[in-house]
Enzyme design. Structure first.
Site, short mmCIF file in Angstrom:
data_model
loop_
_atom_site.label_atom_id
_atom_site.label_comp_id
_atom_site.label_asym_id
_atom_site.label_seq_id
_atom_site.Cartn_x
_atom_site.Cartn_y
_atom_site.Cartn_z
N LYS B 101 7.21 6.21 43.90
CA LYS B 101 5.74 6.15 44.17
C LYS B 101 5.21 4.94 43.45
O LYS B 101 5.61 5.08 42.20
CB LYS B 101 4.98 7.52 43.68
CG LYS B 101 3.45 7.08 43.78
CD LYS B 101 2.63 8.43 43.49
CE LYS B 101 1.45 8.04 42.92
NZ LYS B 101 0.70 9.34 42.78
N GLY B 162 -7.47 12.76 39.18
CA GLY B 162 -7.76 13.81 38.51
C GLY B 162 -9.41 14.41 38.55
O GLY B 162 -9.95 15.24 37.90
N ALA B 188 -4.71 11.67 45.67
CA ALA B 188 -5.67 11.48 44.43
C ALA B 188 -6.99 11.80 44.67
O ALA B 188 -7.47 11.60 45.81
CB ALA B 188 -5.62 10.04 43.70
N GLY B 189 -7.46 12.70 44.04
CA GLY B 189 -8.88 12.97 43.99
C GLY B 189 -9.09 14.38 44.97
O GLY B 189 -10.25 14.72 44.89
N ASN B 210 -2.26 16.98 43.17
CA ASN B 210 -1.76 17.35 41.70
C ASN B 210 -2.70 18.22 40.83
O ASN B 210 -2.45 19.49 40.74
CB ASN B 210 -1.07 16.10 40.95
CG ASN B 210 -0.27 16.47 40.08
OD1 ASN B 210 0.14 15.75 39.20
ND2 ASN B 210 -0.39 17.78 39.30
N THR B 211 -3.60 17.44 40.65
CA THR B 211 -4.82 17.95 39.61
C THR B 211 -5.32 19.42 40.04
O THR B 211 -5.11 20.19 39.29
CB THR B 211 -5.77 17.37 39.40
OG1 THR B 211 -5.22 16.00 38.66
CG2 THR B 211 -6.71 17.61 38.14
#
Lengths: 65, 260
Positions: B101, B162, B188-189, B210-211
Site C-alpha cells: 500500500k 482516523g 480511510a475515514g 481500520n480506526t
C-alpha cells in the site's frame, strides 16, 4: 566504534549484527536488519561484522492502517 | 439465503472472498485481531514498518495475523516516492509478500496523500512486480495516471485517516468509480457500517477500515457489523438500486377503499 543506528550516532562494541542486537537489548525474533541499505537475513547476523561508520537500521512490522 | 454467484475480488493473483479490508493499527490489544478477522472474514490486513523502539513491547504484529490473511504492508512515514520505494523493498525482502500500500504523506494535519509522489512510487514498484495499492486523494487525473503506472487498484480516501467522517469525498469517489479501469477501494475515514455499505452501493470494489473497527468498544462485533454492511452494499450494487423519485408513488392500491 561509532556507528549509525536507526538514524542516530551511537557507540558500540558489537562485533557482529547479532552482537549489536543483543547489546541493544532487543528481541531478535521479530527484527529486520538493514546494513548500509542492504537487508541481512537473520541467519547471517552472526556472520556479518559491524564496522565503524556503518549505517544500520533495526526494524520490525507494527500495527498500522 | 439464495445461492449467490461467486463474487470474488481479484488483486494480483489472489481472489478475495471478502470485500472488507482491515488494518492492524490502534488496537487496544493485538489479541483482538484474530477474533476480529474470524468474525469479519476479512482476508487482507495492513501493517506498518518501523524502527524498533527499545521501550516498545516486544511483539511481532505478524504473529497475530493468520496465514490465510494477505499482508498489505504500507509505506506510512514516507514523504517521497523514494522513501516509499525503499520501505516497499524492505517489506518484500523481509517476507511480507508482493502486496504494497503506497502511502506518501507530507500533510501532517489532514494526512492527505501526495498524489504526485504516489504515482511516481507506483511506476517504480509496479515495474518491480509489486501488487501496488496506492492510497490517493480522490482525483480523476491521478486515478488515470495510477492506472497507466501499473497500479492493481486505486484507493481514494473517504475522509481523513482516523476521522470517522465517512464519505466526505463521495462525489469525486463516484466519478472515479465511473471512469476507473481498476478496482476502487475506498480507504480511510469510513466510520460506520452504513458508510461502508454506501461505498459498496456506489460500486466500490472494496473498502478498507481500520480506526472504526480497531478503536470500537467491541472490535470483534464491529468487524462483523462492517462485513455485513459490505455484503449488503455489494449485493445492492449488483441487483441495481431503485431510482429516487420526485413524488410519492403509493405502495398500496388506490382503489377499493373501505369508506363512503
Amino acid at each position: 566504534m561509532e556507528i549509525h543506528l536507526n538514524g542516530k550516532k551511537i557507540e558500540s562494541k558489537a562485533g557482529t549484527i547479532m552482537d549489536l542486537v543483543l547489546e541493544q537489548g532487543l528481541d531478535h525474533s521479530s527484527l529486520i536488519a538493514e546494513v548500509n541499505f542492504k537487508l541481512i537475513s537473520q541467519e547471517s547476523w552472526k556472520d556479518v561484522p559491524v564496522r565503524p561508520g556503518d549505517i544500520i537500521e533495526l526494524l520490525s512490522f507494527v500495527g498500522g492502517g | 439465503m439464495p445461492d449467490m454467484e461467486k463474487d470474488g475480488l481479484i488483486l494480483g493473483n489472489i481472489e478475495f472472498d471478502s470485500r472488507l479490508f482491515t488494518g492492524t493499527g490502534k488496537f487496544a490489544s493485538h489479541e483482538l485481531i484474530g477474533p476480529m478477522l474470524k468474525a469479519s472474514g476479512s482476508r487482507l490486513m495492513t501493517v506498518a514498518l518501523r524502527r524498533v523502539d527499545k521501550g516498545a513491547p516486544k511483539e511481532n504484529i505478524l504473529n497475530y495475523i493468520p496465514p490465510s490473511v494477505t499482508l498489505l504492508p504500507n509505506t506510512s512515514g514516507a514523504r517521497t516516492a523514494e522513501e516509499a520505494v525503499r520501505i516497499a523493498r524492505i517489506a518484500r525482502e523481509a517476507g511480507c509478500g508482493e502486496f504494497i500500500k503506497i502511502e506518501v504523506i507530507t500533510d501532517m494535519k489532514y494526512l492527505l496523500p501526495d498524489n504526485h509522489e504516489t504515482v511516481r512510487a507506483t511506476e517504480i514498484l509496479a515495474k518491480e512486480g509489486f501488487v501496488v495499492l496506492p492510497y490517493m486523494m480522490p482525483d480523476i487525473t491521478a486515478a488515470r495516471q495510477l492506472y497507466d503506472a501499473g497500479a492493481a487498484a486505486v484507493m481514494p480516501l473517504g475522509s481523513p485517516i482516523g476521522s470517522n467522517r465517512g464519505l466526505e469525498m463521495k462525489p469525486m469517489i463516484k466519478r472515479i468509480i465511473e471512469m476507473s479501469k481498476l478496482p476502487v477501494v475506498v480507504d480511510a475515514g469510513i466510520g460506520r457500517p452504513s458508510e461502508a455499505a454506501e461505498a459498496m452501493e456506489m460500486g466500490a470494489a472494496a473498502v478498507l477500515v481500520n480506526t472504526a473497527i480497531a478503536t470500537a468498544n467491541d472490535p470483534v462485533r464491529a468487524g462483523l457489523a462492517f462485513s455485513l454492511a459490505v455484503k449488503a452494499g455489494r449485493m445492492a450494487f449488483l441487483y441495481g438500486l431503485t431510482d429516487r423519485k420526485k413524488n410519492a408513488e403509493a405502495s398500496s392500491p388506490l382503489t377499493g377503499f373501505l369508506r363512503g
